[in-house]
Design a protein around this motif. Structure first.
Motif, mmCIF file in Angstrom:
data_model
loop_
_atom_site.group_PDB
_atom_site.id
_atom_site.type_symbol
_atom_site.label_atom_id
_atom_site.label_comp_id
_atom_site.label_asym_id
_atom_site.label_seq_id
_atom_site.Cartn_x
_atom_site.Cartn_y
_atom_site.Cartn_z
ATOM 1 N N MET A 1 1.044 -4.891 -0.599
ATOM 2 C CA MET A 1 -0.185 -4.135 -0.481
ATOM 3 C C MET A 1 -0.965 -4.302 -1.784
ATOM 4 O O MET A 1 -0.405 -4.258 -2.866
ATOM 5 N N ALA A 5 -5.961 -1.044 -2.072
ATOM 6 C CA ALA A 5 -5.542 -0.352 -0.847
ATOM 7 C C ALA A 5 -4.611 0.808 -1.184
ATOM 8 O O ALA A 5 -4.744 1.905 -0.628
ATOM 9 N N TYR A 103 -7.778 3.488 6.381
ATOM 10 C CA TYR A 103 -7.359 2.790 5.164
ATOM 11 C C TYR A 103 -5.959 2.215 5.321
ATOM 12 O O TYR A 103 -5.689 1.089 4.890
ATOM 13 N N GLU A 104 -5.078 2.982 5.942
ATOM 14 C CA GLU A 104 -3.718 2.489 6.158
ATOM 15 C C GLU A 104 -3.733 1.278 7.091
ATOM 16 O O GLU A 104 -2.993 0.314 6.885
ATOM 17 N N ALA A 107 -4.998 -1.748 5.166
ATOM 18 C CA ALA A 107 -3.958 -2.227 4.250
ATOM 19 C C ALA A 107 -2.882 -2.999 5.017
ATOM 20 O O ALA A 107 -2.407 -4.045 4.555
#
Length: 139
Positions: A1, A5, A103-104, A107
């Protein structure tokens, strides 16, 4: 990641936690106000029963009832304000949670894309190696 992120997810998590705490505080205030209304009603009922036995208490009950009505109205206004604030906090929490999930997801997609690129790079290296071996072996 990637760093961006991870930072974005961490900030978003913090925002969600903060909004959850705020919502809990608002709910607690609303419940306390509702409890005060219930106690006020019970107190008024008890006072009315006490006044039934005493003829002179009738004069005092007029003022008591007026004060009780005002306090109850104030509490109901406070409950209404808490309910509106609670609805706003719920909406904000919902939006923050949606952003966190976005956002997750981004990422995760970035991680998948990086893995695909790495696999393509490794495949290209293996192809080049096999072409070189074939060229050397073919002489």
């Amino acid at each position: 990641m990637t760093k961006w992120a991870a930072s974005l997810i961490r900030i978003s998590n913090h925002e969600v936690e903060t909004l959850q705490k705020r919502l809990a505080e608002i709910t607690e205030r609303r419940m306390a106000a509702e409890m005060r209304v219930t106690l006020l009603d019970a107190e008024a009922e008890a006072e009315a029963k006490n006044a039934e036995g005493d003829p002179s208490a009738g004069w005092y009950m007029i003022g008591y009832r007026e004060g009780s009505k005002r306090r109850r109205a104030d509490m109901l206004v406070q409950i209404e304000q808490c309910q509106q604030e609670e609805a706003g906090a719920r909406d904000a929490l919902s939006e923050a949670f949606e952003n966190l999930k976005k956002y997750e997801h981004v990422a995760e997609q970035a991680k998948i894309l990086a893995a695909k690129k790495m696999n393509a790079f490794e495949a290209a290296q293996m192809d080049e190696l096999s072409i070189r071996r074939a060229a050397v072996g073919g002489r």
